[in-house]
Scaffold this active site. Structure first.
Site, PDB file in Angstrom:
ATOM      1  N   THR A  82      -3.222   3.455  -0.872  1.00 12.67           N
ATOM      2  CA  THR A  82      -4.617   3.397  -1.319  1.00 12.67           C
ATOM      3  C   THR A  82      -5.186   4.802  -1.435  1.00 12.67           C
ATOM      4  O   THR A  82      -4.965   5.649  -0.574  1.00 12.67           O
ATOM      5  CB  THR A  82      -5.461   2.571  -0.329  1.00 12.67           C
ATOM      6  OG1 THR A  82      -4.909   1.261  -0.207  1.00 12.67           O
ATOM      7  CG2 THR A  82      -6.896   2.462  -0.803  1.00 12.67           C
TER       8      THR A  82
ATOM      9  N   ARG B 118      -5.746  -6.528   0.458  1.00  7.33           N
ATOM     10  CA  ARG B 118      -4.510  -6.988  -0.168  1.00  7.33           C
ATOM     11  C   ARG B 118      -4.170  -8.425   0.214  1.00  7.33           C
ATOM     12  O   ARG B 118      -3.802  -9.246  -0.637  1.00  7.33           O
ATOM     13  CB  ARG B 118      -3.368  -6.039   0.184  1.00  7.33           C
ATOM     14  CG  ARG B 118      -3.625  -4.615  -0.295  1.00  7.33           C
ATOM     15  CD  ARG B 118      -2.772  -3.589   0.421  1.00  7.33           C
ATOM     16  NE  ARG B 118      -1.368  -3.719   0.086  1.00  7.33           N
ATOM     17  CZ  ARG B 118      -0.420  -2.924   0.592  1.00  7.33           C
ATOM     18  NH1 ARG B 118      -0.750  -1.973   1.457  1.00  7.33           N
ATOM     19  NH2 ARG B 118       0.841  -3.090   0.240  1.00  7.33           N
TER      20      ARG B 118
ATOM     21  N   LEU C 151      -6.869   4.421   5.794  1.00 11.60           N
ATOM     22  CA  LEU C 151      -6.548   3.830   4.498  1.00 11.60           C
ATOM     23  C   LEU C 151      -5.038   3.636   4.442  1.00 11.60           C
ATOM     24  O   LEU C 151      -4.283   4.448   4.986  1.00 11.60           O
ATOM     25  CB  LEU C 151      -6.977   4.745   3.340  1.00 11.60           C
ATOM     26  CG  LEU C 151      -8.469   4.977   3.118  1.00 11.60           C
ATOM     27  CD1 LEU C 151      -8.667   5.954   1.959  1.00 11.60           C
ATOM     28  CD2 LEU C 151      -9.200   3.672   2.834  1.00 11.60           C
ATOM     29  N   ASP C 152      -4.590   2.585   3.762  1.00  8.31           N
ATOM     30  CA  ASP C 152      -3.158   2.409   3.545  1.00  8.31           C
ATOM     31  C   ASP C 152      -2.607   3.624   2.808  1.00  8.31           C
ATOM     32  O   ASP C 152      -3.324   4.273   2.030  1.00  8.31           O
ATOM     33  CB  ASP C 152      -2.876   1.161   2.697  1.00  8.31           C
ATOM     34  CG  ASP C 152      -3.222  -0.125   3.426  1.00  8.31           C
ATOM     35  OD1 ASP C 152      -3.382  -0.076   4.652  1.00  8.31           O
ATOM     36  OD2 ASP C 152      -3.329  -1.166   2.753  1.00  8.31           O
ATOM     37  N   ARG C 153      -1.350   3.884   3.016  1.00  5.22           N
ATOM     38  CA  ARG C 153      -0.710   5.023   2.353  1.00  5.22           C
ATOM     39  C   ARG C 153      -0.843   4.943   0.832  1.00  5.22           C
ATOM     40  O   ARG C 153      -1.052   5.947   0.154  1.00  5.22           O
ATOM     41  CB  ARG C 153       0.770   5.066   2.746  1.00  5.22           C
ATOM     42  CG  ARG C 153       1.530   6.247   2.177  1.00  5.22           C
ATOM     43  CD  ARG C 153       2.968   6.251   2.669  1.00  5.22           C
ATOM     44  NE  ARG C 153       3.704   7.391   2.156  1.00  5.22           N
ATOM     45  CZ  ARG C 153       4.973   7.638   2.421  1.00  5.22           C
ATOM     46  NH1 ARG C 153       5.644   6.821   3.222  1.00  5.22           N
ATOM     47  NH2 ARG C 153       5.583   8.697   1.913  1.00  5.22           N
TER      48      ARG C 153
END
Length: 311
Positions: free
Chosen positions: A145, A241, A141-143
């Site tokens: 998110t 995104r 996961l993105d930081r």
């Protein structure tokens, strides 16, 4: 000299068993050489100080059963980074058995160390659970998110889960708030994504990129925003995104792909982060094949933002 330093100052020969088979060399060394800085490990691999079956290998080499890994004495003059107190992460476990766990990852925490970060989620879990030999991320996961993050506790589980992921047998469901009103019903964005070779890891829609599909389903429309359910058909970096931008409706609070002026307005409204949450994860259990479904409730800070909006 501590017992750890003594162990680190002698040559070690490690024979790879079935549980370690398929693991990348760098991940194996990070798990075995706990506390040794990541940069130091990559340096000794590049210099050929790590040997496998008496030969040199790159950091991304996949270990095989019977491989003999020679680990030289590790001497580091700099103090090893100390893990912050992260025991509270144990309270964020949504599901766990002897094969895997699902963590409710908080926003702002990277899934792994790097880019100046000593500890991410996986390093923290390995520190909290020193007897767990094979903790590995199944996906990322993105930081910025939050939400469901799947971690394998055994190499066999990791292989089975990654095979299911590649085979499209994973369900990844997100909740996002998009800037602007997304009219109409559900729609799928099928647009290839290309990661640019730049320092900021920017991703763009480009014909030369990798195939990517994202389905957006409007859930509630506000005067200046749309709450959507998002389902991933693929798992590319920054996929939700970038596809949201492709629709003309960036994710609210997106500092990388959104409009800085609009983001400033969102901050005034109390949104201090990206409004993207991994709300539900479904996958076949690596041992039984039975579908496991795990949900993470929308965090309170995001709920408060929704309550402040005008329909």
């Amino acid at each position: 000299m501590s017992s750890h330093d003594k162990a680190a100052s002698t040559v070690r020969l490690v024979t790879i068993d079935d549980e370690r088979s398929g693991q990348r060399l760098d991940n194996f060394l990070l798990a075995v050489l706990k506390g040794v800085p990541r940069a130091h490990i990559y340096r000794i691999v590049r210099k050929g100080e790590i040997r496998i079956n008496k030969g040199r290998r790159k950091a991304d080499y996949r270990l095989q059963v019977g491989d003999v890994v020679r680990i030289p004495p590790i001497e580091t003059s700099a103090p090893r980074p100390q893990a912050p107190d992260l025991a509270w992460l144990n309270g964020l476990v949504l599901f766990e058995d002897e094969h895997l766990l699902v963590l409710d990852k908080p926003t702002g925490m990277a899934v792994h160390g790097g880019s100046g970060l000593s500890f991410g989620v996986i390093e923290a879990l390995r520190t909290l659970r020193p007897t767990a030999r094979s903790l590995e991320l199944v996906h990322r996961l993105d930081r910025s998110t939050s939400g469901c993050l799947l971690v394998a506790k055994r190499r066999s589980a990791l292989r089975a889960l990654q095979e299911a992921l590649r085979g499209g047998r994973f369900g990844k469901h997100y909740v996002a708030l998009l800037q602007g009103v997304l009219s109409g019903g559900a729609r799928t964005v099928d647009a290839p994504l290309l990661r640019l070779e730049t320092g900021d890891r920017r991703v763009v829609v480009h014909a030369a990129g990798k195939s990517a599909q994202t389905r957006f389903t409007p859930r509630k429309r506000f005067r200046e925003a749309t709450l959507v359910d998002v389902r991933l058909g693929t798992g590319r970096t920054h996929q939700v995104r970038v596809h949201a931008v492709h629709l003309g409706c960036p994710v609210a609070g997106d500092e990388r792909y959104g409009d800085p002026k609009v983001n400033a307005v969102w901050r005034e409204r109390g949104l201090a982060r990206l409004f993207l949450h991994a709300a539900r994860l479904s996958f076949p259990h690596p041992l039984t094949g039975v579908t496991v479904e795990v949900e993470s409730p929308l965090p309170k800070d995001l709920t408060r933002v929704l309550e402040s909006l005008d329909a």
